[in-house]
Design a protein around this motif. Structure first.
Motif, PDB file in Angstrom:
ATOM      1  N   LEU A 255     -64.821 -78.685  60.077  1.00 25.44           N
ATOM      2  CA  LEU A 255     -65.949 -78.581  60.079  1.00 25.44           C
ATOM      3  C   LEU A 255     -66.461 -79.430  58.608  1.00 25.44           C
ATOM      4  CD1 LEU A 255     -66.865 -75.427  61.336  1.00 25.44           C
ATOM      5  CD2 LEU A 255     -67.290 -77.591  62.538  1.00 25.44           C
ATOM      6  N   LEU A 256     -65.824 -79.117  57.753  1.00 24.62           N
ATOM      7  CA  LEU A 256     -66.069 -79.498  56.256  1.00 24.62           C
ATOM      8  C   LEU A 256     -65.897 -81.283  56.087  1.00 24.62           C
ATOM      9  CD1 LEU A 256     -66.596 -78.647  53.587  1.00 24.62           C
ATOM     10  CD2 LEU A 256     -64.538 -78.717  53.096  1.00 24.62           C
ATOM     11  N   ALA A 257     -65.036 -81.730  57.092  1.00 22.57           N
ATOM     12  CA  ALA A 257     -64.684 -83.141  57.213  1.00 22.57           C
ATOM     13  C   ALA A 257     -65.917 -83.840  58.020  1.00 22.57           C
ATOM     14  CB  ALA A 257     -63.486 -83.511  58.011  1.00 22.57           C
ATOM     15  N   VAL A 258     -66.569 -83.046  58.933  1.00 20.97           N
ATOM     16  CA  VAL A 258     -67.612 -83.779  59.438  1.00 20.97           C
ATOM     17  C   VAL A 258     -68.874 -83.518  58.399  1.00 20.97           C
ATOM     18  CG1 VAL A 258     -69.293 -83.318  61.321  1.00 20.97           C
ATOM     19  CG2 VAL A 258     -66.759 -82.892  61.866  1.00 20.97           C
ATOM     20  N   VAL A 259     -69.137 -82.608  57.818  1.00 20.83           N
ATOM     21  CA  VAL A 259     -70.297 -82.454  56.745  1.00 20.83           C
ATOM     22  C   VAL A 259     -70.249 -83.333  55.838  1.00 20.83           C
ATOM     23  CG1 VAL A 259     -71.562 -80.840  55.473  1.00 20.83           C
ATOM     24  CG2 VAL A 259     -70.810 -80.212  57.824  1.00 20.83           C
ATOM     25  N   LEU A 260     -68.858 -83.518  55.013  1.00 17.82           N
ATOM     26  CA  LEU A 260     -68.787 -84.264  53.786  1.00 17.82           C
ATOM     27  C   LEU A 260     -68.747 -85.577  54.055  1.00 17.82           C
ATOM     28  CD1 LEU A 260     -66.024 -82.391  51.762  1.00 17.82           C
ATOM     29  CD2 LEU A 260     -68.440 -82.270  51.767  1.00 17.82           C
ATOM     30  N   ALA A 261     -68.280 -86.366  55.184  1.00 15.69           N
ATOM     31  CA  ALA A 261     -68.460 -87.635  55.534  1.00 15.69           C
ATOM     32  C   ALA A 261     -67.852 -88.548  54.557  1.00 15.69           C
ATOM     33  CB  ALA A 261     -70.016 -88.074  55.838  1.00 15.69           C
ATOM     34  N   ILE A 262     -66.771 -88.330  53.949  1.00 18.71           N
ATOM     35  CA  ILE A 262     -66.148 -89.055  52.724  1.00 18.71           C
ATOM     36  C   ILE A 262     -65.450 -89.982  53.607  1.00 18.71           C
ATOM     37  CG2 ILE A 262     -64.314 -88.938  50.925  1.00 18.71           C
ATOM     38  CD1 ILE A 262     -64.806 -85.858  50.920  1.00 18.71           C
ATOM     39  N   CYS A 263     -65.437 -91.257  52.785  1.00 20.49           N
ATOM     40  CA  CYS A 263     -64.742 -92.445  53.242  1.00 20.49           C
ATOM     41  C   CYS A 263     -63.082 -92.336  53.267  1.00 20.49           C
ATOM     42  CB  CYS A 263     -64.939 -93.675  52.104  1.00 20.49           C
ATOM     43  SG  CYS A 263     -64.028 -95.272  52.726  1.00 20.49           S
TER      44      CYS A 263
END
Length: 336
Positions: A255-263
């Motif tokens: 879920l953190l990966a979805v929210v952060l949206a890091i390249c």
């Protein structure tokens, strides 16, 4: 001037807009000029720790980010999408993994892969094949894999697990879409041929690279700030408690990966900074991030339509979590 002569039209003066890049430059200059005052005012141990983490993440990731945007600009300007289309097998079941492997040779960031996938569809490539390339290109290319190796020194299994999990995500999603996806879910405008632009290839290269760098750089800064905040505000005991609850850790990091949206060219350094977490949840973070996040969902809504994004995003998220978990269990030695 006679009465019959027309006066030249006077164009209203357009007010010049201040871009985010100019604002960033001003902030950096002020920070340099006032660094002594800022150090005295913010001489707090927690802030010093957070600033160290933030600078470390950004400095390590920036070279890979710049390299990735230059390659992305070169692909957009000098490599026509027809090259990939002609190299694909006729059968979709074989074309999907080939398109996934093409991501190794044709790197690009998540933002760049969306218009490339649309271009492929416009040239007659099956949507499932184009979507497999969309998922693979930002996740399994050499720039991302080298960045992962640098972020996790002495852990080559992490690079292999990321490659396996991301490739599995792209291929399985492509196969599932070819079986259950419907053409009506994709907006018709996404399949219409676009008129060729009049800009030179070098102009396209410069504009694409500049746009990707500014956009991805902003997300890198957000990710660096978040990583610093997590290291400072979240007690290490809380993150360490997830090591014994790896299922919860996987869900939280996904879920953190979805929210952060890091390249994808920078996310490995953010994941590496969360050293209190075991490798498996961090691997899921690296597999999910390039496949589905809030900025990708927004791009897909604008490119392929809302009906597409509402079905594609949950599918990719589920497949990515499962694929990352399987790759981690096999290649990282269980739940370590």
């Amino acid at each position: 001037m006679t009465a019959t002569e027309e006066r030249p039209a006077v164009r209203p003066q357009q007010r010049r807009r201040v871009t985010s890049l100019e604002v960033l430059c001003v902030v950096l200059v002020l920070a340099l000029l006032l660094q002594n005052q800022l150090v005295d005012a913010l001489d707090i141990p927690a802030l010093r720790t957070g600033a160290t983490v933030f600078v470390a993440v950004c400095v390590q990731a920036m070279p890979f980010l710049v390299l990735g945007t230059l390659i992305s600009g070169a692909i957009a300007a000098f490599l026509p999408a027809e090259v990939l289309r002609r190299a694909l097998p006729q059968r979709t079941v074989l074309a999907v993994p080939v398109a996934g492997l093409a991501g190794v040779a044709l790197p690009g960031c998540e933002c760049a892969s969306v218009p490339v996938a649309r271009r492929l569809m416009q040239q007659g490539v099956a949507p499932s094949v184009a979507l497999a390339f969309l998922l693979a290109a930002p996740a399994v290319n050499p720039v991302v894999l080298v960045a992962t190796a640098v972020a996790f020194p002495g852990k080559p299994e992490m690079v292999l697990a990321r490659f396996a999990g991301s490739m599995l995500t792209a291929v399985v999603t492509g196969w599932l879409w070819s079986r259950f996806g419907k053409a009506s879910w994709i907006a018709s405008r996404a399949l219409q041929r676009l008129p060729a632009g009049g800009s030179s290839r070098w102009a396209v290269f410069a504009e694409t690279a500049r746009h990707d760098l500014v956009e991805a750089g902003g997300f890198l800064v957000i990710g660096g700030i978040t990583a610093a905040a997590l290291n400072v505000l979240v007690p290490s005991t809380l993150l360490e408690s997830l090591s014994g609850q790896w299922v919860l850790g996987i869900v939280v990091m996904a879920l953190l990966a979805v929210v952060l949206a890091i390249c994808s060219e920078a996310d490995a350094f953010v994941a590496a900074s969360l050293s209190a977490l075991p490798l498996l949840p961090r691997l899921v973070f690296l597999v999910v991030g390039p496949a589905v996040d809030v900025k990708l969902i927004a791009l897909q809504v604008g490119t392929f339509g809302k009906a597409f994004a509402l079905r594609f995003a949950p599918l990719v998220f589920t497949v990515a979590v499962v694929s990352g978990t399987v790759a981690g269990l096999v290649l990282l030695g269980g739940t370590s």
